[in-house]
Design an enzyme around this catalytic site. Structure first.
Site, mmCIF file in Angstrom:
data_model
loop_
_atom_site.group_PDB
_atom_site.id
_atom_site.type_symbol
_atom_site.label_atom_id
_atom_site.label_comp_id
_atom_site.label_asym_id
_atom_site.label_seq_id
_atom_site.Cartn_x
_atom_site.Cartn_y
_atom_site.Cartn_z
ATOM 1 N N CYS A 130 41.465 61.252 8.525
ATOM 2 C CA CYS A 130 41.075 59.871 8.824
ATOM 3 C C CYS A 130 42.310 58.982 8.954
ATOM 4 O O CYS A 130 42.875 58.536 7.953
ATOM 5 C CB CYS A 130 40.150 59.357 7.725
ATOM 6 S SG CYS A 130 39.608 57.661 7.997
ATOM 7 N N CYS A 133 41.907 55.422 7.629
ATOM 8 C CA CYS A 133 41.910 55.323 6.160
ATOM 9 C C CYS A 133 43.336 55.469 5.616
ATOM 10 O O CYS A 133 43.743 54.752 4.711
ATOM 11 C CB CYS A 133 41.075 56.425 5.512
ATOM 12 S SG CYS A 133 39.466 56.699 6.223
ATOM 13 N N ASP A 134 44.067 56.442 6.142
ATOM 14 C CA ASP A 134 45.324 56.855 5.492
ATOM 15 C C ASP A 134 46.590 56.527 6.276
ATOM 16 O O ASP A 134 47.695 56.715 5.756
ATOM 17 C CB ASP A 134 45.288 58.380 5.241
ATOM 18 C CG ASP A 134 44.136 58.774 4.319
ATOM 19 O OD1 ASP A 134 43.774 57.971 3.449
ATOM 20 O OD2 ASP A 134 43.594 59.886 4.478
#
Ligand code: NAP
Length: 303
Positions: A130, A133-134
């Site tokens: 992701c 997200c990261d």
């Protein structure tokens, strides 16, 4: 008898339980492998409105706590199917049966894995599924994205805003994803395509240090030093066991629009498991609310 049986204890399912309980319905969440869903593996969530920063596990545990304090029941069981008995839908698991007036399918998706050495061991230590997200954790670093679909292209574009260098590795010469994004990526100085190449191994002791690549045309192997690798080789829904009660699209996603209605009255689909454009934490939560309110309305018609 439950008013709403929710299959899947990720963000969509737990949000649905919160809305169901608050509407005075008896609600149960049945989860097969661990409450929380995909977000549990995210080290830091920074894109949920109103919460500047929270770990994925804390976020999901708060959600579960909130649902349970409102009275939602939970079970850890593998659901095998749904049996339609007129106005009642019976959720079948490996060990039990749960009669429900309505059902919300919130089964999520599983990221397809490469299945190469190092991938599993270094997940969360440089291997991510992701980018949104990261990605921010790799600011100023060199990273790789693997895949040739729209997700990989979008991930590469997103990461190019943070990272000093983004290698986009695809197994063929042509991308499957949108050409307009390919064109934009070609203009980016810090993006480099590595085509007709596959990842043979992800190496690193405690964190990702490099990828070992196989170059299909030359048969050569090379070592690409990177701090992170974002794997975007598709997503796999797991809805086959419901194919006899709801319609699926060609990829196995449950056919349902923004109203979360499936082809079967009384069965709703929420979150990543349904056909949709944007699969994010916020849209999963939104679906949970929409599906639960629709389920409440449906159960009221049965009384
Ligand atoms: P996808 O379109 O299925 O693409 C997966 C990519 O991964 C393909 O390029 C595939 O290669 C590659 N791949 C699969 N298995 C692999 C393996 N074992 N090793 C190396 N590469 C592998 O998946 P996606 O990009 O996640 O997109 C999923 C769906 O969402 C698509 O329908 C897409 O259009 C849609 N989507 C839409 C948007 C949007 O903004 N509209 C954004 C993202 C996604 P091959 O090409 O060689 O098969």
């Amino acid at each position: 008898m439950y008013d709403i049986g929710i299959i899947g204890g990720g963000t969509a399912g737990m949000t649905a339980a919160i809305y169901g309980q608050r509407a005075g319905k008896r609600t149960i969440i049945i989860e097969g492998s661990g409450f929380g869903g995909q977000i549990v593996s995210s080290t830091n969530v920074e894109n949920y409105p109103g919460i500047a920063s929270v770990s994925g596990s804390e976020f999901s545990m708060n959600l579960l706590d909130q649902a349970m304090k409102l009275g939602a029941e939970t079970e850890m069981e593998q659901v095998t199917g749904i049996r339609d008995e007129g106005p009642i839908k019976v959720i079948e698991t490996t060990g039990k049966e749960y009669p429900c007036r309505s059902v919300i399918l919130a089964t999520g998706v599983t990221h397809r894995h490469l299945g190469v050495p190092g991938e599993e061991r270094l997940t969360g230590a440089g291997v991510s599924y992701c980018a949104t997200c990261d990605g921010a954790f790799f600011r100023g670093k060199e990273v790789a994205v693997v895949g040739g679909g729209s997700t990989a292209l979008q991930d590469a574009e997103f990461l190019s805003n943070y990272c000093s260098k983004v290698y986009l590795i695809h197994r063929r010469d042509e991308f499957r994803g949108e050409n307009s994004i390919v064109k934009r990526l070609e203009q980016k100085e810090n993006v480099e395509f590595i085509l007709s190449a596959t990842v043979k191994e992800i190496v690193g002791e405690n964190a990702v240090e490099a990828l070992i690549l196989n170059h299909k045309k030359t048969g050569e192997e090379s070592r690409l030093p990177v701090s992170g690798v974002f794997i975007a080789v598709g997503q796999i829904p797991q809805n086959d066991r419901f194919a006899d009660v709801v319609k699926l699209d060609g990829s196995g996603f449950i056919l349902a629009a923004e109203d979360c209605m499936t082809s079967h009255p009384g069965i709703f689909a929420a979150g990543d498991c349904r056909t949709k454009e944007v699969r994010q934490l916020t849209t999963a939560a939104a679906d949970g609310a929409v599906a639960a309110l629709a389920a409440c309305k449906y159960t009221d018609t049965l009384i």
